[in-house]
Design an enzyme around this catalytic site. Structure first.
Site, PDB file in Angstrom:
ATOM      1  N   SER A  73       0.745  -1.120  -0.222  1.00 54.44           N
ATOM      2  CA  SER A  73       0.285   0.144   0.277  1.00 54.44           C
ATOM      3  C   SER A  73       0.875   1.378  -0.192  1.00 54.44           C
ATOM      4  O   SER A  73       0.595   2.222  -0.378  1.00 54.44           O
ATOM      5  CB  SER A  73      -0.759   0.025   1.145  1.00 54.44           C
ATOM      6  OG  SER A  73      -0.060  -0.584   2.135  1.00 54.44           O
ATOM      7  N   ASP A 222      -4.635   6.901  10.129  1.00 51.92           N
ATOM      8  CA  ASP A 222      -5.059   5.931  10.274  1.00 51.92           C
ATOM      9  C   ASP A 222      -2.519   5.587  11.133  1.00 51.92           C
ATOM     10  O   ASP A 222      -2.238   4.373  12.279  1.00 51.92           O
ATOM     11  CB  ASP A 222      -3.860   4.703   9.855  1.00 51.92           C
ATOM     12  CG  ASP A 222      -3.375   4.422   8.300  1.00 51.92           C
ATOM     13  OD1 ASP A 222      -2.127   5.147   8.459  1.00 51.92           O
ATOM     14  OD2 ASP A 222      -3.808   3.947   7.718  1.00 51.92           O
ATOM     15  N   HIS A 225       0.130   5.378   6.380  1.00 46.00           N
ATOM     16  CA  HIS A 225       0.358   5.357   5.369  1.00 46.00           C
ATOM     17  C   HIS A 225       0.493   6.339   5.505  1.00 46.00           C
ATOM     18  O   HIS A 225       0.031   7.526   5.771  1.00 46.00           O
ATOM     19  CB  HIS A 225      -0.944   4.896   4.698  1.00 46.00           C
ATOM     20  CG  HIS A 225      -1.587   3.627   4.707  1.00 46.00           C
ATOM     21  ND1 HIS A 225      -1.794   3.040   5.687  1.00 46.00           N
ATOM     22  CD2 HIS A 225      -0.861   2.783   3.652  1.00 46.00           C
ATOM     23  CE1 HIS A 225      -2.424   1.809   5.422  1.00 46.00           C
ATOM     24  NE2 HIS A 225      -1.579   1.099   5.265  1.00 46.00           N
TER      25      HIS A 225
END
Length: 248
Positions: A73, A222, A225
């Site tokens: 990701s 979060d 990221h």
């Protein structure tokens, strides 16, 4: 009567001349059409590229070199509103600004593990990139996957690239885990990247999230990221290792 015959004679003569004139006009018209058609044919032939020209064009189109970013990701740009804000795209902007003939290919998949990367490397490497950036393992660590498995999967990916695209330069991007995963696990996790880089003689980025990981202002909500600013720093971390490989 003689006058009538004379009139008939001149009428015939006029008709005959007219017929010959018409025939002559048709003849000239035919010549013009033929000449135009031939010229058109020559022009058309000139516009058709030769085999040599086609081969030259094809070679020119394939001269562009590629950098393939193979990751999870972080590479995929998870959570970014604009896909051009991810670090691979920032790298492309930097490369373009220097007018270097390289195209960056983003092959990141959110949630990807080393096992997932191992399963798809065979078809991804068919692109035969000039440079292969391997950025995987964070999801293994966050899930507590056995480190022997993570190490084995990363080595398998490296082996496939070396076997199927031997001229490709491999860059291994190291990763670190948050301390809550346990000191022994996080220390060994960090070390496995350095070991793989040394064993395989790879170009090495010790920690791709250096100066980003754990800094709230550079990450999304979060806390994992990178945000837009964070990705710019990640791109700089990669560029430190990538730049010497691109510039003569």
């Amino acid at each position: 009567m003689f006058k009538a015959q004379n009139n008939q004679f001149y009428s015939y003569l006029a008709t005959s001349r007219a017929a010959k004139l018409i025939k002559f006009c048709y003849f000239i018209l035919a010549l013009l059409l033929y000449a135009c058609g031939d010229a058109k044919s020559e022009k058309t032939t000139e516009n058709i590229p030769s085999v040599e020209q086609t081969e030259t064009t094809t070679e020119a189109e394939t001269e562009t070199k590629t950098i393939l970013c193979f990751g999870d990701s972080i590479t995929a740009g998870y959570g970014l509103d604009d896909s051009n804000d991810g670090y691979p795209e920032v790298l492309q902007q930097q490369i373009d600004s220097l007018k270097l003939d390289y195209t960056v290919i983003n092959s990141g998949v959110s949630g990807e593990t080393t096992a997932g990367g191992k399963s798809r490397i065979d078809w991804v490497i068919k692109q035969t990139p000039n440079i292969f950036l391997l950025e995987l393992g964070a999801n293994d660590g966050l899930r507590g996957v056995q480190l022997t498995e993570t190490r084995s999967n990363l080595q398998a990916i490296i082996d496939v690239v070396r076997e199927k695209s031997p001229e490709t330069i491999i860059i291994l991007a190291g990763m670190e885990l948050p301390p809550n995963m346990g000191q022994a696990y996080t220390t060994e996790f960090r070390q496995l990247y350095a070991d793989l880089a040394q064993k395989n003689k790879l170009e090495f980025i010790p920690f791709i999230l250096k100066d980003v990981g754990g800094i709230a202002s550079l990450n999304q909500i979060d806390g994992i990221h990178p945000n837009v600013k964070g990705h710019k720093i990640v791109a700089n971390n990669v560029w430190e290792v990538l730049e010497p490989l691109l510039l003569p």
